[in-house]
Scaffold this active site. Structure first.
Site, PDB file in Angstrom:
ATOM      1  N   PRO A  77     -31.070  -5.256  24.891  1.00 17.29           N
ATOM      2  CA  PRO A  77     -30.832  -4.762  23.520  1.00 17.29           C
ATOM      3  C   PRO A  77     -29.411  -4.201  23.395  1.00 17.29           C
ATOM      4  O   PRO A  77     -28.951  -3.482  24.267  1.00 17.29           O
ATOM      5  CB  PRO A  77     -31.855  -3.631  23.356  1.00 17.29           C
ATOM      6  CG  PRO A  77     -32.807  -3.773  24.488  1.00 17.29           C
ATOM      7  CD  PRO A  77     -32.097  -4.495  25.580  1.00 17.29           C
ATOM      8  N   GLU A  78     -28.720  -4.583  22.335  1.00 18.18           N
ATOM      9  CA  GLU A  78     -27.376  -4.061  22.100  1.00 18.18           C
ATOM     10  C   GLU A  78     -27.430  -3.051  20.951  1.00 18.18           C
ATOM     11  O   GLU A  78     -28.493  -2.782  20.409  1.00 18.18           O
ATOM     12  CB  GLU A  78     -26.435  -5.226  21.789  1.00 18.18           C
ATOM     13  CG  GLU A  78     -26.375  -6.202  22.981  1.00 18.18           C
ATOM     14  CD  GLU A  78     -25.105  -7.007  23.029  1.00 18.18           C
ATOM     15  OE1 GLU A  78     -24.051  -6.470  22.671  1.00 18.18           O
ATOM     16  OE2 GLU A  78     -25.167  -8.173  23.424  1.00 18.18           O
ATOM     17  N   HIS A  95     -47.365  -3.176  31.401  1.00 20.53           N
ATOM     18  CA  HIS A  95     -46.090  -2.492  31.676  1.00 20.53           C
ATOM     19  C   HIS A  95     -45.793  -1.354  30.702  1.00 20.53           C
ATOM     20  O   HIS A  95     -44.646  -1.074  30.411  1.00 20.53           O
ATOM     21  CB  HIS A  95     -44.915  -3.479  31.665  1.00 20.53           C
ATOM     22  CG  HIS A  95     -45.141  -4.703  32.490  1.00 20.53           C
ATOM     23  ND1 HIS A  95     -45.236  -4.666  33.864  1.00 20.53           N
ATOM     24  CD2 HIS A  95     -45.309  -6.006  32.132  1.00 20.53           C
ATOM     25  CE1 HIS A  95     -45.435  -5.892  34.318  1.00 20.53           C
ATOM     26  NE2 HIS A  95     -45.495  -6.721  33.300  1.00 20.53           N
ATOM     27  N   ARG A 123     -39.177  -5.123  33.640  1.00 22.22           N
ATOM     28  CA  ARG A 123     -38.196  -5.190  34.727  1.00 22.22           C
ATOM     29  C   ARG A 123     -37.749  -3.803  35.197  1.00 22.22           C
ATOM     30  O   ARG A 123     -37.069  -3.680  36.203  1.00 22.22           O
ATOM     31  CB  ARG A 123     -37.004  -6.032  34.289  1.00 22.22           C
ATOM     32  CG  ARG A 123     -37.433  -7.480  34.012  1.00 22.22           C
ATOM     33  CD  ARG A 123     -36.317  -8.301  33.409  1.00 22.22           C
ATOM     34  NE  ARG A 123     -35.232  -8.527  34.361  1.00 22.22           N
ATOM     35  CZ  ARG A 123     -34.095  -9.150  34.049  1.00 22.22           C
ATOM     36  NH1 ARG A 123     -33.903  -9.594  32.829  1.00 22.22           N
ATOM     37  NH2 ARG A 123     -33.169  -9.317  34.956  1.00 22.22           N
TER      38      ARG A 123
END
Ligand code: ZN
Length: 284
Positions: free
Chosen positions: A2-3, A94, A113
């Site tokens: 994500p930016e 997760h 991750r």
């Protein structure tokens, strides 16, 4: 990953759910992500009104009334899912952290991750927080002027592409947005950062702001793992002019009857996409 526009989009969704609320419980479902979850995370912020949500670079900051702040970084694959009261969906895989509000909203941090991080610190000590202490200027703030951009770039001969990714100079501009802004401003990505003239600096400044605002309006880009808090993908990736388009015709050249393929090069191990005709390097 994500930016800035994606994080800003997520922040706006979270604001509407969290500001003014309290947290009734915080489930911490494992010991760590990239960093260990802080001790006290599941107890200290409870039952304190949330006075403000804000963003610094790609960090989401949740400020509580009694001078505590939770910092969330989504890393490579982190997502935040909001379920409103009464939406009894089964937990996702997760889910490492779950915030429950007093009015029974559920905000889950999902990060397969585990490159994300969550910190807890006293708001008044924010300047000492290692993640925040050395950050550069915010490109969507009123402090981000042409002059401020010029000053951030004046002290280095490193390639402009790399300088714009350097968080100590300017924050939150990821690879996609830097490629797109340099393309629109007609600046070669390998130019020395301190070699831009005033006109180029003004163009670059304008396009950085324009591209970030357009991306936020489109709900952020969707690449690989990123989706919104409501599970919907963003739409900005449809607007990328050069990013991820190696070998396709440059859209600006095409309008002028030229067929120039977008090129990809590697700078500091990251892909750069540009048009060799629109973005000439005057020093080569
Ligand atoms: Zn071109």
């Amino acid at each position: 990953m994500p930016e800035l526009p994606e994080v800003e989009t997520i922040l706006q969704s979270m604001k509407s759910v969290l500001e003014g609320q309290t947290l009734s419980s915080i489930d911490v479902n494992r010991l760590d992500l990239r960093l260990p979850f802080p001790s006290g995370l599941s107890t200290i912020p409870l039952h304190q009104p949330i006075i403000r949500l804000r963003r610094r670079a790609k960090y989401i900051l949740i400020d509580f009334q009694h001078d505590w702040t939770i910092l969330i970084h989504l890393g490579m694959s982190g997502r935040l899912f909001i379920n409103h009261a009464g939406e009894n969906l089964p937990p996702r895989k997760h889910e490492h952290l779950v915030l429950w509000t007093g009015n029974k909203c559920r905000i889950a941090l999902v990060d397969p991750r585990r490159f994300g991080m969550v910190c807890l610190f006293q708001t008044k000590k924010e300047g000492q927080q290692p993640q925040l202490a050395h950050l550069g200027i915010e490109p969507l703030s009123s402090h981000f002027t042409v002059q401020a951009l010029a000053e951030a770039l004046a002290t280095t001969r490193m390639p402009i592409k790399n300088a714009l990714l350097d968080q100590r100079r300017i924050v939150g501009l990821g690879n996609i947005y830097v490629c797109e802004a340099l393309f629109k401003a007609h600046i070669h990505p390998q130019r020395a950062a301190n070699s831009l003239d005033k006109k180029e600096m003004k163009r670059l400044h304008g396009f950085i702001v324009e591209i970030l605002q357009a991306a936020i309006a489109a709900g952020g880009s969707t690449l690989r793992d990123y989706v919104h808090t409501d599970g919907q993908p963003g739409a900005f990736q449809n607007l990328h002019l050069v990013y991820g388009r190696e070998g396709e015709c440059c859209p600006i050249c095409l309008t002028k009857g030229r067929s120039v393929p977008v090129q990809r090069i590697t700078q500091s191990s990251r892909s750069t996409f540009f048009c060799p005709h629109c973005q000439k390097n005057p020093h080569k």
